[in-house]
Write an enzyme that holds these catalytic residues in place. Structure first.
Site, short mmCIF file in Angstrom:
data_model
loop_
_atom_site.label_atom_id
_atom_site.label_comp_id
_atom_site.label_asym_id
_atom_site.label_seq_id
_atom_site.Cartn_x
_atom_site.Cartn_y
_atom_site.Cartn_z
N HIS A 115 0.59 5.64 -6.52
CA HIS A 115 1.70 6.57 -6.73
C HIS A 115 1.47 7.34 -8.02
CE1 HIS A 115 5.75 8.08 -7.47
NE2 HIS A 115 5.97 7.92 -6.18
N GLU A 134 1.52 13.83 -2.47
CA GLU A 134 2.72 14.06 -3.28
C GLU A 134 2.35 14.92 -4.49
OE1 GLU A 134 4.30 10.50 -5.02
OE2 GLU A 134 2.37 9.95 -5.84
#
Length: 237
Positions: free
Chosen positions: A81, A153
């Site tokens: 992430h 992302e």
């Protein structure tokens, strides 16, 4: 890392348990809530840890091992992430090592990649994403990709209210698929689920879900609201 009262947590679980949902839904609470959530949540909704370490055990205070997750019947883990990369300094090679160990232990991996605003403005999106994917590709076998989901992302769109335009999202996802085709195989490129993350809401998910290379969403803040169900069902809408 969003704390919630007992009433708020129960309300979120009840909303999911009662909703009609498209298949392939995974929720990823903070680690302290993983097992309590597993006991209360409907079984067709799967659970992911937000991170794990690359050792099965040892003097690594504060970490969670992939074997602990498997033993607790948690099937997924999110790795790479943007916050793990930018705040905690995890390199792409370190994330690749964690991915290899997680797969070997029996977990499925949601692998996050994405560029910063400066990298986007310098037109380096494809270069950056490929540099994040390459160490993972180097340590995986072709059959391993059955247990990988890629989450694109853009860092500049996470929690900012900014969203990649449909053309930006489609271009990035298509570039990832093209890179997988050349670096791994056309079969892996075709079958790998590539999801979009970055200020996804019920208002923009419908348009984004229609893009040919967007296979779903990695949802942040909106997952704490009732609109999460609408995002899950955006294809149906």
């Amino acid at each position: 890392m969003n704390p919630a009262s007992r009433a708020q947590k129960n309300s979120l679980v009840e909303t999911l348990n009662q909703a009609t949902l498209d298949p392939a839904v995974v929720v990823s609470p903070p680690a302290i809530y993983l097992i309590p959530l597993q006991e209360k949540l409907r079984k067709d909704v799967k659970i992911a840890a937000q991170n794990c370490y690359l050792k099965p055990s040892g003097a690594f205070t504060g970490e969670i091992s992939p074997s602990m997750l498997v033993d607790s019947e948690i099937p997924y883990v999110i790795l790479g992430h943007s916050e793990r990369r930018t705040i905690f300094g995890e390199s792409s090679s370190f994330i690749a090592d964690k991915t290899r160990v997680a797969l070997d232990t029996g977990l499925s991996v949601i692998l996050c990649v994405g560029e910063t605003l400066a990298e986007r403005e310098a037109e380096k999106t494809a270069e950056v994403v490929q540099s994040q994917l390459k160490p993972v590709i180097d340590v995986l076998k072709e059959e391993d990709w059955k247990k990988i989901v890629i989450a694109y992302e853009p860092v500049w769109a996470i929690g900012t209210g900014k969203v990649a335009t449909p053309s930006q999202a489609q271009e990035a996802h298509a570039d990832i698929r093209k890179y997988l085709s050349s670096a791994v195989s056309a079969a892996v490129a075709d079958s790998t689920r590539i999801i979009y993350g970055g200020s996804v809401t019920s208002k923009n998910s419908g348009e984004l879900s229609q893009l040919p290379d967007v296979d779903g969403f990695l949802v942040g803040g909106a997952s704490l609201k009732p609109e999460f169900v609408d995002i899950v069902n955006s294809n149906k809408a």
